[in-house]
Design a protein around this motif. Structure first.
Motif, PDB file in Angstrom:
ATOM      1  N   PHE A 126       0.859  -1.170   0.000  1.00  0.00           N
ATOM      2  CA  PHE A 126       0.000   0.000   0.000  1.00  0.00           C
ATOM      3  C   PHE A 126       0.901   1.226   0.000  1.00  0.00           C
ATOM      4  O   PHE A 126       1.812   1.318   0.819  1.00  0.00           O
ATOM      5  CB  PHE A 126      -0.921   0.004   1.222  1.00  0.00           C
ATOM      6  CG  PHE A 126      -1.803  -1.211   1.289  1.00  0.00           C
ATOM      7  CD1 PHE A 126      -2.875  -1.346   0.414  1.00  0.00           C
ATOM      8  CD2 PHE A 126      -1.562  -2.216   2.208  1.00  0.00           C
ATOM      9  CE1 PHE A 126      -3.696  -2.477   0.465  1.00  0.00           C
ATOM     10  CE2 PHE A 126      -2.370  -3.343   2.269  1.00  0.00           C
ATOM     11  CZ  PHE A 126      -3.443  -3.474   1.385  1.00  0.00           C
ATOM     12  N   GLN A 127       0.648   2.119  -0.928  1.00  0.00           N
ATOM     13  CA  GLN A 127       1.457   3.335  -1.026  1.00  0.00           C
ATOM     14  C   GLN A 127       0.544   4.540  -0.862  1.00  0.00           C
ATOM     15  O   GLN A 127      -0.458   4.660  -1.554  1.00  0.00           O
ATOM     16  CB  GLN A 127       2.173   3.400  -2.367  1.00  0.00           C
ATOM     17  CG  GLN A 127       3.052   4.641  -2.508  1.00  0.00           C
ATOM     18  CD  GLN A 127       3.863   4.604  -3.782  1.00  0.00           C
ATOM     19  OE1 GLN A 127       4.888   3.944  -3.823  1.00  0.00           O
ATOM     20  NE2 GLN A 127       3.398   5.288  -4.803  1.00  0.00           N
ATOM     21  N   PHE A 128       0.911   5.397   0.069  1.00  0.00           N
ATOM     22  CA  PHE A 128       0.094   6.552   0.401  1.00  0.00           C
ATOM     23  C   PHE A 128       0.839   7.839   0.061  1.00  0.00           C
ATOM     24  O   PHE A 128       2.053   7.931   0.272  1.00  0.00           O
ATOM     25  CB  PHE A 128      -0.238   6.553   1.898  1.00  0.00           C
ATOM     26  CG  PHE A 128      -0.751   5.231   2.394  1.00  0.00           C
ATOM     27  CD1 PHE A 128      -2.054   4.827   2.129  1.00  0.00           C
ATOM     28  CD2 PHE A 128       0.071   4.377   3.108  1.00  0.00           C
ATOM     29  CE1 PHE A 128      -2.528   3.595   2.575  1.00  0.00           C
ATOM     30  CE2 PHE A 128      -0.390   3.148   3.562  1.00  0.00           C
ATOM     31  CZ  PHE A 128      -1.695   2.755   3.296  1.00  0.00           C
ATOM     32  N   ASP A 129       0.110   8.816  -0.435  1.00  0.00           N
ATOM     33  CA  ASP A 129       0.674  10.141  -0.640  1.00  0.00           C
ATOM     34  C   ASP A 129       1.083  10.705   0.719  1.00  0.00           C
ATOM     35  O   ASP A 129       0.300  10.670   1.674  1.00  0.00           O
ATOM     36  CB  ASP A 129      -0.372  11.049  -1.300  1.00  0.00           C
ATOM     37  CG  ASP A 129       0.116  12.475  -1.399  1.00  0.00           C
ATOM     38  OD1 ASP A 129       0.875  12.770  -2.341  1.00  0.00           O
ATOM     39  OD2 ASP A 129      -0.256  13.296  -0.518  1.00  0.00           O
ATOM     40  N   ARG A 130       2.299  11.213   0.821  1.00  0.00           N
ATOM     41  CA  ARG A 130       2.828  11.644   2.120  1.00  0.00           C
ATOM     42  C   ARG A 130       1.966  12.756   2.741  1.00  0.00           C
ATOM     43  O   ARG A 130       1.720  12.760   3.947  1.00  0.00           O
ATOM     44  CB  ARG A 130       4.285  12.097   1.970  1.00  0.00           C
ATOM     45  CG  ARG A 130       4.942  12.558   3.265  1.00  0.00           C
ATOM     46  CD  ARG A 130       4.985  11.425   4.307  1.00  0.00           C
ATOM     47  NE  ARG A 130       5.361  11.904   5.612  1.00  0.00           N
ATOM     48  CZ  ARG A 130       6.586  11.790   6.123  1.00  0.00           C
ATOM     49  NH1 ARG A 130       7.542  11.204   5.440  1.00  0.00           N
ATOM     50  NH2 ARG A 130       6.838  12.245   7.319  1.00  0.00           N
ATOM     51  N   HIS A 131       1.493  13.690   1.939  1.00  0.00           N
ATOM     52  CA  HIS A 131       0.687  14.778   2.494  1.00  0.00           C
ATOM     53  C   HIS A 131      -0.639  14.256   3.038  1.00  0.00           C
ATOM     54  O   HIS A 131      -1.073  14.641   4.125  1.00  0.00           O
ATOM     55  CB  HIS A 131       0.459  15.871   1.446  1.00  0.00           C
ATOM     56  CG  HIS A 131       1.725  16.513   0.991  1.00  0.00           C
ATOM     57  ND1 HIS A 131       2.492  17.306   1.815  1.00  0.00           N
ATOM     58  CD2 HIS A 131       2.364  16.463  -0.196  1.00  0.00           C
ATOM     59  CE1 HIS A 131       3.573  17.717   1.148  1.00  0.00           C
ATOM     60  NE2 HIS A 131       3.515  17.220  -0.070  1.00  0.00           N
ATOM     61  N   GLN A 132      -1.287  13.363   2.286  1.00  0.00           N
ATOM     62  CA  GLN A 132      -2.547  12.780   2.749  1.00  0.00           C
ATOM     63  C   GLN A 132      -2.313  11.939   4.004  1.00  0.00           C
ATOM     64  O   GLN A 132      -3.091  11.967   4.954  1.00  0.00           O
ATOM     65  CB  GLN A 132      -3.177  11.940   1.622  1.00  0.00           C
ATOM     66  CG  GLN A 132      -4.634  11.524   1.875  1.00  0.00           C
ATOM     67  CD  GLN A 132      -4.768  10.183   2.594  1.00  0.00           C
ATOM     68  OE1 GLN A 132      -4.055   9.230   2.314  1.00  0.00           O
ATOM     69  NE2 GLN A 132      -5.689  10.108   3.540  1.00  0.00           N
ATOM     70  N   TYR A 133      -1.209  11.207   4.042  1.00  0.00           N
ATOM     71  CA  TYR A 133      -0.862  10.371   5.191  1.00  0.00           C
ATOM     72  C   TYR A 133      -0.640  11.237   6.427  1.00  0.00           C
ATOM     73  O   TYR A 133      -1.163  10.948   7.508  1.00  0.00           O
ATOM     74  CB  TYR A 133       0.404   9.568   4.854  1.00  0.00           C
ATOM     75  CG  TYR A 133       0.698   8.410   5.776  1.00  0.00           C
ATOM     76  CD1 TYR A 133       0.213   7.142   5.495  1.00  0.00           C
ATOM     77  CD2 TYR A 133       1.494   8.567   6.905  1.00  0.00           C
ATOM     78  CE1 TYR A 133       0.505   6.058   6.308  1.00  0.00           C
ATOM     79  CE2 TYR A 133       1.790   7.495   7.735  1.00  0.00           C
ATOM     80  CZ  TYR A 133       1.294   6.244   7.436  1.00  0.00           C
ATOM     81  OH  TYR A 133       1.581   5.174   8.248  1.00  0.00           O
ATOM     82  N   ASP A 134       0.138  12.323   6.254  1.00  0.00           N
ATOM     83  CA  ASP A 134       0.392  13.220   7.382  1.00  0.00           C
ATOM     84  C   ASP A 134      -0.899  13.867   7.875  1.00  0.00           C
ATOM     85  O   ASP A 134      -1.083  14.053   9.081  1.00  0.00           O
ATOM     86  CB  ASP A 134       1.416  14.286   6.992  1.00  0.00           C
ATOM     87  CG  ASP A 134       2.834  13.731   6.903  1.00  0.00           C
ATOM     88  OD1 ASP A 134       3.098  12.619   7.407  1.00  0.00           O
ATOM     89  OD2 ASP A 134       3.695  14.418   6.322  1.00  0.00           O
ATOM     90  N   ASP A 135      -1.794  14.214   6.950  1.00  0.00           N
ATOM     91  CA  ASP A 135      -3.092  14.768   7.341  1.00  0.00           C
ATOM     92  C   ASP A 135      -3.881  13.747   8.169  1.00  0.00           C
ATOM     93  O   ASP A 135      -4.508  14.108   9.175  1.00  0.00           O
ATOM     94  CB  ASP A 135      -3.916  15.182   6.115  1.00  0.00           C
ATOM     95  CG  ASP A 135      -3.385  16.450   5.448  1.00  0.00           C
ATOM     96  OD1 ASP A 135      -2.529  17.134   6.049  1.00  0.00           O
ATOM     97  OD2 ASP A 135      -3.833  16.736   4.322  1.00  0.00           O
ATOM     98  N   ALA A 136      -3.863  12.473   7.732  1.00  0.00           N
ATOM     99  CA  ALA A 136      -4.569  11.424   8.463  1.00  0.00           C
ATOM    100  C   ALA A 136      -3.972  11.231   9.862  1.00  0.00           C
ATOM    101  O   ALA A 136      -4.708  11.043  10.842  1.00  0.00           O
ATOM    102  CB  ALA A 136      -4.535  10.109   7.680  1.00  0.00           C
ATOM    103  N   LEU A 137      -2.647  11.295   9.966  1.00  0.00           N
ATOM    104  CA  LEU A 137      -1.998  11.180  11.277  1.00  0.00           C
ATOM    105  C   LEU A 137      -2.355  12.368  12.168  1.00  0.00           C
ATOM    106  O   LEU A 137      -2.575  12.207  13.376  1.00  0.00           O
ATOM    107  CB  LEU A 137      -0.482  11.085  11.123  1.00  0.00           C
ATOM    108  CG  LEU A 137       0.064   9.747  10.651  1.00  0.00           C
ATOM    109  CD1 LEU A 137       1.571   9.829  10.463  1.00  0.00           C
ATOM    110  CD2 LEU A 137      -0.287   8.634  11.634  1.00  0.00           C
TER     111      LEU A 137
END
Length: 149
Positions: A126-137
C-alpha cells in the motif's frame, strides 16, 4: 502505482472502553482487508482474528511516530499495524514494514510473526501520498489527544 487513501478510525472499545485505532485503506478497515486475504488464501486460523491497536494498553509512543515506523517499543524492523481482537497487540499482530519518504509512505512486507510460514507477498503493498498520510496522522492525533500517546 496509484496512491492508496488512508485514514485511522479511532473509537472506544465497548461501552466507555479504551480507544482503539484501526487503519482504513481506500475506505475499508485493515481488519477486513486482512481477514479477506487470509480466508481467500486458505490460512487457518483466519477471520475475526485481528483488532485495532489500543495505545492505552501498550506504550507505543506518539502515534504519529508509530505509524511512520518509528515506534518506541516495536519489536524488530517491522511495526504492528493491527493487534489481536482480544486487545493485546502481541498476541496476534499484523506487522508491516513502513517506509516514509518526502513524497510517499509505503506499507509492505506484511507478516504474522506467530505463523512464519504464511505468505503475505500478495497483500499490498500500500502506497500513500505523504501529504494525505500526514493529514490522516494529524487527524488521529487530534482525536486521541495527549493522554493516549
Amino acid at each position: 502505482m496509484t496512491s492508496n487513501d488512508i485514514r485511522f478510525d479511532c473509537r472506544q472499545r465497548g461501552d466507555g472502553g479504551p480507544l482503539v485505532i484501526v487503519p482504513c485503506i481506500d475506505g475499508a478497515p485493515l481488519t477486513e482487508l486482512i481477514d479477506g486475504f487470509e480466508i481467500a488464501a486458505g490460512m487457518q486460523p483466519a477471520g475475526d482474528a485481528y483488532g485495532g491497536l489500543i495505545p492505552g494498553f501498550f506504550r507505543f509512543g506518539p502515534m504519529q511516530d508509530h505509524f511512520l515506523g518509528r515506534s518506541t517499543n516495536a519489536m524488530g524492523p517491522k511495526t504492528p499495524v493491527l493487534g489481536c481482537e482480544c486487545g493485546e497487540w502481541g498476541c496476534w499482530p499484523l506487522m508491516a514494514r513502513i517506509t516514509a519518504t518526502a513524497d510517499f509512505v509505503t506499507w509492505d512486507a506484511f507478516e504474522q510473526p506467530h505463523r512464519k510460514a504464511r505468505d503475505y507477498v500478495a497483500f499490498g503493498p500500500f502506497q500513500f501520498d505523504r501529504h494525505q498520510y500526514d493529514d490522516a496522522l494529524h487527524t488521529l492525533n487530534t482525536a486521541i489527544g495527549p493522554d493516549e500517546t
